[in-house]
Design a protein around this motif. Structure first.
Motif, PDB file in Angstrom:
ATOM      1  N   THR A 106       0.988  -1.178  -0.037  1.00 17.04           N
ATOM      2  CA  THR A 106      -0.072   0.081   0.011  1.00 17.04           C
ATOM      3  C   THR A 106       0.929   1.204   0.049  1.00 17.04           C
ATOM      4  O   THR A 106       1.725   1.515   0.849  1.00 17.04           O
ATOM      5  CB  THR A 106      -0.877   0.259   1.194  1.00 17.04           C
ATOM      6  OG1 THR A 106      -1.740  -1.172   1.068  1.00 17.04           O
ATOM      7  CG2 THR A 106      -1.840   1.250   1.372  1.00 17.04           C
ATOM      8  N   ASN A 107       0.397   2.263  -0.852  1.00 17.43           N
ATOM      9  CA  ASN A 107       1.184   3.483  -1.099  1.00 17.43           C
ATOM     10  C   ASN A 107       2.460   3.545  -1.055  1.00 17.43           C
ATOM     11  O   ASN A 107       3.201   4.579  -0.719  1.00 17.43           O
ATOM     12  CB  ASN A 107       0.556   4.380   0.167  1.00 17.43           C
ATOM     13  CG  ASN A 107      -0.813   4.610   0.386  1.00 17.43           C
ATOM     14  OD1 ASN A 107      -1.572   4.684  -0.738  1.00 17.43           O
ATOM     15  ND2 ASN A 107      -1.314   4.724   1.493  1.00 17.43           N
ATOM     16  N   LYS A 108       3.133   2.602  -1.893  1.00 17.65           N
ATOM     17  CA  LYS A 108       4.460   2.606  -2.230  1.00 17.65           C
ATOM     18  C   LYS A 108       4.938   3.119  -3.499  1.00 17.65           C
ATOM     19  O   LYS A 108       5.905   3.500  -4.077  1.00 17.65           O
ATOM     20  CB  LYS A 108       5.208   1.366  -1.579  1.00 17.65           C
ATOM     21  CG  LYS A 108       5.355   1.144  -0.289  1.00 17.65           C
ATOM     22  CD  LYS A 108       6.182   2.130   0.398  1.00 17.65           C
ATOM     23  CE  LYS A 108       6.336   1.672   1.844  1.00 17.65           C
ATOM     24  NZ  LYS A 108       7.057   2.815   2.656  1.00 17.65           N
ATOM     25  N   VAL A 109       3.843   2.771  -4.550  1.00 21.62           N
ATOM     26  CA  VAL A 109       3.882   3.069  -5.984  1.00 21.62           C
ATOM     27  C   VAL A 109       3.126   4.336  -6.119  1.00 21.62           C
ATOM     28  O   VAL A 109       2.086   4.368  -5.564  1.00 21.62           O
ATOM     29  CB  VAL A 109       3.630   1.721  -6.758  1.00 21.62           C
ATOM     30  CG1 VAL A 109       3.544   2.240  -8.169  1.00 21.62           C
ATOM     31  CG2 VAL A 109       4.669   0.759  -6.488  1.00 21.62           C
ATOM     32  N   MET A 110       3.650   5.176  -6.813  1.00 22.93           N
ATOM     33  CA  MET A 110       2.978   6.251  -7.390  1.00 22.93           C
ATOM     34  C   MET A 110       2.633   6.353  -8.759  1.00 22.93           C
ATOM     35  O   MET A 110       3.517   5.850  -9.592  1.00 22.93           O
ATOM     36  CB  MET A 110       3.504   7.680  -6.786  1.00 22.93           C
ATOM     37  CG  MET A 110       3.405   7.715  -5.486  1.00 22.93           C
ATOM     38  SD  MET A 110       4.524   9.309  -4.929  1.00 22.93           S
ATOM     39  CE  MET A 110       6.094   8.925  -5.245  1.00 22.93           C
ATOM     40  N   ALA A 111       1.556   6.711  -9.349  1.00 18.87           N
ATOM     41  CA  ALA A 111       1.215   6.860 -10.718  1.00 18.87           C
ATOM     42  C   ALA A 111       1.169   8.241 -11.054  1.00 18.87           C
ATOM     43  O   ALA A 111       0.475   9.002 -10.298  1.00 18.87           O
ATOM     44  CB  ALA A 111      -0.261   6.083 -11.116  1.00 18.87           C
ATOM     45  N   TYR A 112       1.687   8.846 -12.445  1.00 20.25           N
ATOM     46  CA  TYR A 112       1.319  10.263 -12.672  1.00 20.25           C
ATOM     47  C   TYR A 112       1.499  10.263 -14.228  1.00 20.25           C
ATOM     48  O   TYR A 112       1.977   9.207 -14.849  1.00 20.25           O
ATOM     49  CB  TYR A 112       2.544  11.141 -12.180  1.00 20.25           C
ATOM     50  CG  TYR A 112       3.974  10.619 -12.214  1.00 20.25           C
ATOM     51  CD1 TYR A 112       4.705  11.415 -13.450  1.00 20.25           C
ATOM     52  CD2 TYR A 112       4.577   9.844 -11.538  1.00 20.25           C
ATOM     53  CE1 TYR A 112       6.085  11.183 -13.496  1.00 20.25           C
ATOM     54  CE2 TYR A 112       5.907   9.595 -11.716  1.00 20.25           C
ATOM     55  CZ  TYR A 112       6.454  10.148 -12.697  1.00 20.25           C
ATOM     56  OH  TYR A 112       7.769   9.988 -12.912  1.00 20.25           O
ATOM     57  N   GLY A 113       1.064  11.230 -14.643  1.00 19.33           N
ATOM     58  CA  GLY A 113       0.940  11.041 -16.062  1.00 19.33           C
ATOM     59  C   GLY A 113      -0.137  12.218 -16.840  1.00 19.33           C
ATOM     60  O   GLY A 113      -0.523  12.986 -16.080  1.00 19.33           O
ATOM     61  N   SER A 114      -0.609  11.920 -17.916  1.00 23.97           N
ATOM     62  CA  SER A 114      -1.578  12.892 -18.438  1.00 23.97           C
ATOM     63  C   SER A 114      -2.514  12.311 -19.506  1.00 23.97           C
ATOM     64  O   SER A 114      -2.042  11.016 -19.753  1.00 23.97           O
ATOM     65  CB  SER A 114      -0.850  13.899 -19.472  1.00 23.97           C
ATOM     66  OG  SER A 114      -0.071  13.290 -20.210  1.00 23.97           O
ATOM     67  N   VAL A 115      -3.453  12.974 -19.841  1.00 26.66           N
ATOM     68  CA  VAL A 115      -4.531  12.272 -20.892  1.00 26.66           C
ATOM     69  C   VAL A 115      -4.388  13.267 -22.063  1.00 26.66           C
ATOM     70  O   VAL A 115      -4.699  14.553 -21.792  1.00 26.66           O
ATOM     71  CB  VAL A 115      -5.938  12.126 -20.196  1.00 26.66           C
ATOM     72  CG1 VAL A 115      -6.896  11.822 -21.230  1.00 26.66           C
ATOM     73  CG2 VAL A 115      -5.747  11.079 -19.213  1.00 26.66           C
ATOM     74  N   VAL A 116      -4.740  12.903 -23.273  1.00 30.57           N
ATOM     75  CA  VAL A 116      -5.047  13.589 -24.377  1.00 30.57           C
ATOM     76  C   VAL A 116      -6.225  13.126 -24.941  1.00 30.57           C
ATOM     77  O   VAL A 116      -6.527  12.019 -25.325  1.00 30.57           O
ATOM     78  CB  VAL A 116      -4.014  13.566 -25.633  1.00 30.57           C
ATOM     79  CG1 VAL A 116      -4.639  14.466 -26.739  1.00 30.57           C
ATOM     80  CG2 VAL A 116      -2.854  13.993 -25.239  1.00 30.57           C
ATOM     81  N   THR A 117      -7.327  14.073 -24.622  1.00 27.39           N
ATOM     82  CA  THR A 117      -8.594  13.686 -24.891  1.00 27.39           C
ATOM     83  C   THR A 117      -9.004  14.103 -26.442  1.00 27.39           C
ATOM     84  O   THR A 117      -8.742  15.136 -26.985  1.00 27.39           O
ATOM     85  CB  THR A 117      -9.720  14.548 -24.239  1.00 27.39           C
ATOM     86  OG1 THR A 117      -9.398  13.896 -22.958  1.00 27.39           O
ATOM     87  CG2 THR A 117     -11.173  13.982 -24.348  1.00 27.39           C
ATOM     88  N   ILE A 118      -9.644  13.225 -27.247  1.00 26.90           N
ATOM     89  CA  ILE A 118      -9.763  13.639 -28.682  1.00 26.90           C
ATOM     90  C   ILE A 118     -11.548  13.739 -28.795  1.00 26.90           C
ATOM     91  O   ILE A 118     -11.998  12.588 -28.258  1.00 26.90           O
ATOM     92  CB  ILE A 118      -9.322  12.376 -29.851  1.00 26.90           C
ATOM     93  CG1 ILE A 118      -8.044  12.223 -29.619  1.00 26.90           C
ATOM     94  CG2 ILE A 118      -9.806  12.899 -31.223  1.00 26.90           C
ATOM     95  CD1 ILE A 118      -7.175  11.072 -30.281  1.00 26.90           C
ATOM     96  N   ARG A 119     -12.043  14.594 -29.293  1.00 24.92           N
ATOM     97  CA  ARG A 119     -13.281  15.174 -29.267  1.00 24.92           C
ATOM     98  C   ARG A 119     -13.651  15.023 -30.867  1.00 24.92           C
ATOM     99  O   ARG A 119     -13.234  15.541 -31.552  1.00 24.92           O
ATOM    100  CB  ARG A 119     -13.650  16.259 -28.581  1.00 24.92           C
ATOM    101  CG  ARG A 119     -13.405  16.059 -27.138  1.00 24.92           C
ATOM    102  CD  ARG A 119     -13.987  17.301 -26.485  1.00 24.92           C
ATOM    103  NE  ARG A 119     -13.891  17.212 -24.961  1.00 24.92           N
ATOM    104  CZ  ARG A 119     -13.165  17.775 -24.072  1.00 24.92           C
ATOM    105  NH1 ARG A 119     -12.116  18.706 -24.767  1.00 24.92           N
ATOM    106  NH2 ARG A 119     -13.054  17.567 -22.946  1.00 24.92           N
TER     107      ARG A 119
END
Length: 119
Positions: A106-119
């Motif tokens: 628990t709580n040892k790995v972190m996820a980060y990033g982004s999203v490109v939304t296509i509409r």
């Protein structure tokens, strides 16, 4: 004509990493991102990095869009990896599909990033 917009992962507060608190992908996984509920209007292209802040290796399991074919990564201590690069997530008309995760500890790995939304 399609438009594109870059945004944070929905599980992130103000761009902060998402701590993966779940240890079981089947019962209560940590939500990294929830896509649009629209079946036709949006496609999210997710880019996700993982960082292991533990002193031992961690196994991270991703569940995408509710399928039970999981994707697993093993991260060495203090390691950062590009786990997902522009992986598409599309709505299905009633609720948004999710990218969910669980880790060995628990709580040892972190996820980060982004999203490109296509509409």
């Amino acid at each position: 004509m399609a438009t594109m917009a870059k945004a944070l992962l929905s599980g992130s507060s103000n761009g902060e990493p998402v701590k993966i608190g779940a240890t079981d992908i089947t019962s209560s996984p940590t939500v990294i991102h929830t896509g649009s509920a629209s079946s036709t209007a949006h496609i999210d292209l997710m880019t996700v990095y993982l960082y292991n802040g533990n002193t031992s290796a961690e196994v991270v399991t991703f569940k995408l869009a509710g399928v039970t074919d999981y994707v697993k990564f093993t991260l060495n201590p203090e390691e950062t990896i590009l786990a997902l690069d522009s992986i598409p997530l599309k709505g299905h008309g009633s609720t948004g599909y999710k990218l969910e995760a669980a880790s060995t500890t628990t709580n040892k790995v972190m996820a980060y990033g982004s999203v490109v939304t296509i509409r």
